[in-house]
Design an enzyme around this catalytic site. Sequence first.
Site, mmCIF file in Angstrom:
data_model
loop_
_atom_site.group_PDB
_atom_site.id
_atom_site.type_symbol
_atom_site.label_atom_id
_atom_site.label_comp_id
_atom_site.label_asym_id
_atom_site.label_seq_id
_atom_site.Cartn_x
_atom_site.Cartn_y
_atom_site.Cartn_z
ATOM 1 N N GLY A 259 0.838 -1.201 0.000
ATOM 2 C CA GLY A 259 0.000 0.000 0.000
ATOM 3 C C GLY A 259 0.863 1.238 0.000
ATOM 4 N N ASP B 91 -11.719 10.154 10.985
ATOM 5 C CA ASP B 91 -11.568 9.877 9.547
ATOM 6 C C ASP B 91 -12.032 8.448 9.268
ATOM 7 O OD1 ASP B 91 -10.990 10.441 6.923
ATOM 8 O OD2 ASP B 91 -8.838 10.052 7.113
#
Length: 418
Positions: A34, A173
């Site tokens: 990632g 978030d």
Amino acid sequence: MKGNSRRKLDQRTFMAQVRECRDKGYLLSPKKIGSGAFSKVYLAYATQERMQHNPRLASDLRGKRHSMVAIKIVSTAEAPVEFAQKFLPREISSLNATYKHLNVVQLYETYHNSQRAYLVLELAGRGDLLEHINTVSEHRRCPGLEEKEAHRLFWQLVSAVAHCHSAGVVHRDLKCENILLDDQGFLKLTDFGFANQSALKNALLSTFCGSVAYTAPEILMSQKYNGERADMWSLGVILYAMVTGKLPFKERRPHRMLLLMRRGPAFPPGLSPECQDLIRALLQLRPCARPDLPQVAAHRWMLPAPPALFRSALGAAPADNPAEPREDSEPTRPLRQLRRQQQQGTPKSASGPAPPPPEARPSRGAGSASAGLGLQSIAKASPLRHRPPSLCSPSALRSAPGHRLVSRGQWVDRVEAT
Ligand SMILES: Nc1ncnc2c1ncn2[C@@H]1O[C@H](COP(=O)(O)OP(=O)(O)OP(=O)(O)O)[C@@H](O)[C@H]1O
């Protein structure tokens, strides 16, 4: 820089990272799993020697019966100063504060030098929830997860968020991209870069942050807000995304977004009334009208809690998991509280007898076609790049340290501007 020299530099950098990790007892693999705006995440292996010296790592990997970790390498030399001095320390301290819960990614240790910071993290190798929803939608030829699966995952998410809140951390978030899955199918909450640790439980926050599609209306309206209640809104958006494969409010312009929010979410046919009720409750415009976590846990759609989750969340291995129970795993308090609440009370929005478990309900088949497959709809649904002038000045936007590229290569829809 030309392609060739760029490649050489990247190779040199990678070799330096391999050396730096080896010196700390980790074997860095070239497999990149990632990347973020200023970070890259690699698969790595902990050496036996390292495990002997790090009790966190040893106890967790012993239970998992492998030595794999994810190492997030943050290029502090390239990142804006504020990122290195504010967001990164915040992420590390939130991960330390929320250690250790089965559904929150664990931070085993950190090390750094003048160029880079290394975060050695629990590996969650099955991608994120967004990818999972899209893959399952494609496979089923119907957008969204089956309610049964959404129920299992949402319980884990609620458990993770309850743990964070009880540790004084609001995430701010919460979104599908920040929810990872591991090889055993366990959900792992991650990315605490925008988290806030407030000693005062009901302190009002004023920082605009998050991803617009998941952001509570009070934040969009630049009001002071309660972080826990704002997280509840995001949970509503995530649950909607899970069961429909779409985002509830899809609009680039925040003032239009607020209009849609006022109108409330529209549901595809076939979604159970209990699920609709829970989503509606979480997506209440007024923060204090949203259920809190114990009320969510007691909601009719949440019943019954999956026993495997309780077993695992209380520290034992899941039924089909050959790994040994992890003795020191899991603070049990938040979940116990949730369960107690669940046994005691009914939520304010619930009425009538408890519904059959989601698996007993007819699943939405390909028939709910009006919604379309929506495979890209979640990823594309949040392309709002900035707050409108009325909500955030252009200069604040330009200098906002939270501006960054999302993993899918779009400009962010997330900002933090104080
Ligand atoms: N513990 C982990 N296990 C497996 N993959 C991970 C892990 N942590 C991060 N990743 C992968 O790396 C990506 C980037 O990680 P992360 O979101 O923590 O970085 P970031 O710098 O905060 O990213 P962004 O700029 O998108 O917020 C994630 O989307 C995920 O795919």
